[in-house]
Write an enzyme that holds these catalytic residues in place. Structure first.
Site, PDB file in Angstrom:
ATOM      1  N   GLU A  45      -0.696 -10.685   3.172  1.00 17.74           N
ATOM      2  CA  GLU A  45      -0.426  -9.857   4.362  1.00 17.74           C
ATOM      3  C   GLU A  45      -0.765 -10.622   5.641  1.00 17.74           C
ATOM      4  OE1 GLU A  45      -1.191  -5.400   2.481  1.00 17.74           O
ATOM      5  OE2 GLU A  45      -2.887  -6.515   3.280  1.00 17.74           O
TER       6      GLU A  45
ATOM      7  N   GLY B  61      -6.783  -4.946   3.004  1.00 16.36           N
ATOM      8  CA  GLY B  61      -7.110  -5.513   1.697  1.00 16.36           C
ATOM      9  C   GLY B  61      -7.512  -4.494   0.663  1.00 16.36           C
TER      10      GLY B  61
ATOM     11  N   LYS C  73      -7.613   6.630   9.394  1.00 13.77           N
ATOM     12  CA  LYS C  73      -7.851   5.181   9.438  1.00 13.77           C
ATOM     13  C   LYS C  73      -8.408   4.715  10.800  1.00 13.77           C
ATOM     14  CE  LYS C  73      -5.942   4.635   5.348  1.00 13.77           C
ATOM     15  NZ  LYS C  73      -4.626   4.082   5.144  1.00 13.77           N
TER      16      LYS C  73
ATOM     17  N   ASP D 212      -6.568  -0.279   6.393  1.00 14.05           N
ATOM     18  CA  ASP D 212      -7.665   0.566   5.911  1.00 14.05           C
ATOM     19  C   ASP D 212      -8.492   1.110   7.063  1.00 14.05           C
ATOM     20  OD1 ASP D 212      -7.187   0.190   3.033  1.00 14.05           O
ATOM     21  OD2 ASP D 212      -7.539  -1.897   3.557  1.00 14.05           O
TER      22      ASP D 212
ATOM     23  N   GLY E 102       0.836  -1.204   0.000  1.00 15.94           N
ATOM     24  CA  GLY E 102       0.000   0.000   0.000  1.00 15.94           C
ATOM     25  C   GLY E 102       0.864   1.245   0.000  1.00 15.94           C
ATOM     26  N   SER E 103       0.210   2.403  -0.004  1.00 22.02           N
ATOM     27  CA  SER E 103       0.972   3.655  -0.110  1.00 22.02           C
ATOM     28  C   SER E 103       1.784   3.926   1.156  1.00 22.02           C
ATOM     29  CB  SER E 103       0.023   4.818  -0.412  1.00 22.02           C
ATOM     30  OG  SER E 103      -0.936   4.952   0.617  1.00 22.02           O
ATOM     31  N   THR E 104       1.228   3.642   2.321  1.00 16.28           N
ATOM     32  CA  THR E 104       1.973   3.890   3.567  1.00 16.28           C
ATOM     33  C   THR E 104       3.135   2.899   3.689  1.00 16.28           C
ATOM     34  OG1 THR E 104      -0.222   4.381   4.472  1.00 16.28           O
ATOM     35  CG2 THR E 104       1.614   4.431   6.010  1.00 16.28           C
TER      36      THR E 104
HETATM   37  C1  5RP Z   1      -3.314  -3.644   1.074  1.00 17.59           C
HETATM   38  C2  5RP Z   1      -3.616  -3.113   2.421  1.00 17.59           C
HETATM   39  C3  5RP Z   1      -3.064  -1.771   2.760  1.00 17.59           C
HETATM   40  O1  5RP Z   1      -2.239  -1.886   3.860  1.00 17.59           O
HETATM   41  C4  5RP Z   1      -4.204  -0.842   3.051  1.00 17.59           C
HETATM   42  O2  5RP Z   1      -5.054  -0.828   1.900  1.00 17.59           O
HETATM   43  C5  5RP Z   1      -3.716   0.568   3.351  1.00 17.59           C
HETATM   44  O3  5RP Z   1      -3.184   1.138   2.213  1.00 17.59           O
HETATM   45  P1  5RP Z   1      -2.720   2.662   2.184  1.00 17.59           P
HETATM   46  O4  5RP Z   1      -1.522   2.761   3.069  1.00 17.59           O
HETATM   47  O5  5RP Z   1      -2.393   2.902   0.721  1.00 17.59           O
HETATM   48  O6  5RP Z   1      -3.872   3.493   2.643  1.00 17.59           O
HETATM   49  O7  5RP Z   1      -4.263  -3.715   3.237  1.00 17.59           O
HETATM   50  O8  5RP Z   1      -4.003  -4.844   0.832  1.00 17.59           O
END
Ligand code: 5RP
Length: 251
Positions: A110, A102, A128, A91, A33-35
Site C-alpha cells: 500500500e 496495515g 477511524k 485504520d 481491506g473491507s472499505t
Molecule cells: C490494510 C489496510 C486497510 O486499509 C485498513 O486495515 C482498513 O481496513 P478496513 O477498511 O477493513 O477497516 O491498511 O493493510
C-alpha cells in the site's frame, strides 16, 4: 450492479464519493481491506456502465483477485509506471491526515503504491478519525530472518521514545504466524498513543529487519469520511476536525 443494503452505509458513501473522482483513462491504485473492497466493487460497476478505460495496480493479492473477478484490468505497478490516484482505507486518520495502516497486513505494498501516485485519497468511516494516532496497534512488517532480534531492537527504540513496556506482538492467524504477500511477518505495536509519529517512523525505519511500518505520514491528500446517512465529510490536511460533524455515526 450496485451493492446490497448489507454493505456498511458509511463505508459505501465514502467509496462512492472517491469513485466520483475517477476519470476515463486514469491509472489507479486500489487499496486493501473491507472499505477498499466496497470501493473496488463500485469502481467496477461504474467502469462497466460507462465503458471507462482504466489501468489499475492492486495493493494486495486479495484486491487483485477481487478486481479481476469484476472485470477490472490489473497490471503490475511497474507496467503502469505512475498512478494518477490511489484510493485506500485506513485504520486511523489524524487531523494532519497522518495514518495508521496495515490492519490487513498489506501496508508495504500500500505504501509503495501510494508513493507512486499523484494523489492518495483515504476512505473511511467516522470510527477511524482520531485526535492522536496509536489506539490501533501499529503494524510493522519484519523479515523472518533475525525476527526476535528485530523485535528486541524495536523494543529498544520504543524505550528511547518513552514508549517502553508496550506489547510488541506477532500477528497470528490461529496459531500460525500471519505471512504477508511479500513473505514477511507482522509485529503489532500496542502503543495506545503515538505522541510523535515522525520520530517513531524514523526510529523504526532505521532498524535493519524492519521492512516497513504502518505509519503513513504526509502521504494522504484527502480523507473522505462516510456517514451512516450516506453523506460524507471531506478532510483536507490540517483542517480542523469537527467531532460533532462525525458524531452519531456507528452509535
Ligand atoms: C490494510 C489496510 C486497510 O486499509 C485498513 O486495515 C482498513 O481496513 P478496513 O477498511 O477493513 O477497516 O491498511 O493493510
Amino acid at each position: 450492479m450496485s451493492q446490497s443494503s448489507q454493505v456498511d452505509p458509511a463505508k459505501l458513501a465514502a467509496a462512492r464519493a472517491a469513485i466520483a473522482l475517477v476519470e476515463d483513462g486514469m491509472k489507479l491504485g486500489l487499496g486493501t481491506g473491507s472499505t477498499a473492497s466496497i470501493m473496488v466493487r463500485e469502481l467496477a460497476a461504474r467502469a462497466q456502465a460507462e465503458g471507462l478505460n482504466l489501468r489499475c495496480a492492486a495493493t494486495s493479492r486479495a484486491t487483485a483477485e477481487l478486481a479481476e473477478s469484476l472485470g477490472l484490468r490489473i497490471e503490475t505497478l511497474d507496467e503502469i509506471g505512475w498512478l494518477d490516484l490511489t484510493i485506500d482505507g485506513a485504520d486511523e486518520v489524524d487531523p494532519q491526515l497522518h495514518l495508521i495502516k496495515g490492519g490487513g497486513a498489506a501496508h508495504l505494498r500500500e505504501k509503495i503504491v501510494a508513493a507512486a501516485s499523484d494523489r492518495m485519497v483515504v476512505i473511511a468511516d467516522p470510527g477511524k478519525v482520531v485526535e492522536t494516532l496509536g489506539a490501533f496497534p501499529l503494524p510493522v512488517e519484519v523479515l523472518a530472518f533475525g525476527f526476535e532480534t528485530t523485535r528486541k531492537l524495536i523494543r529498544r527504540a520504543l524505550e528511547a521514545l518513552e514508549l517502553g513496556g508496550r506489547d510488541v506482538l506477532q500477528r497470528l492467524n490461529g496459531s500460525d504466524p500471519v505471512i504477508t504477500d511479500e513473505g514477511n511477518f507482522i509485529l503489532d505495536l500496542h502503543l495506545m498513543q503515538i505522541p510523535d509519529p515522525v520520530a517513531l517512523a524514523r526510529a523504526l525505519s532505521a532498524i535493519p529487519g524492519v521492512v516497513e511500518h504502518g505509519l503513513f505520514l504526509g502521504m494522504c491528500d484527502l480523507a473522505i469520511i462516510g456517514r451512516e446517512d450516506g453523506t460524507v465529510v471531506e478532510l483536507a490536511r490540517d483542517a480542523d476536525i469537527d467531532a460533532d460533524m462525525l458524531a452519531h455515526e456507528g452509535e
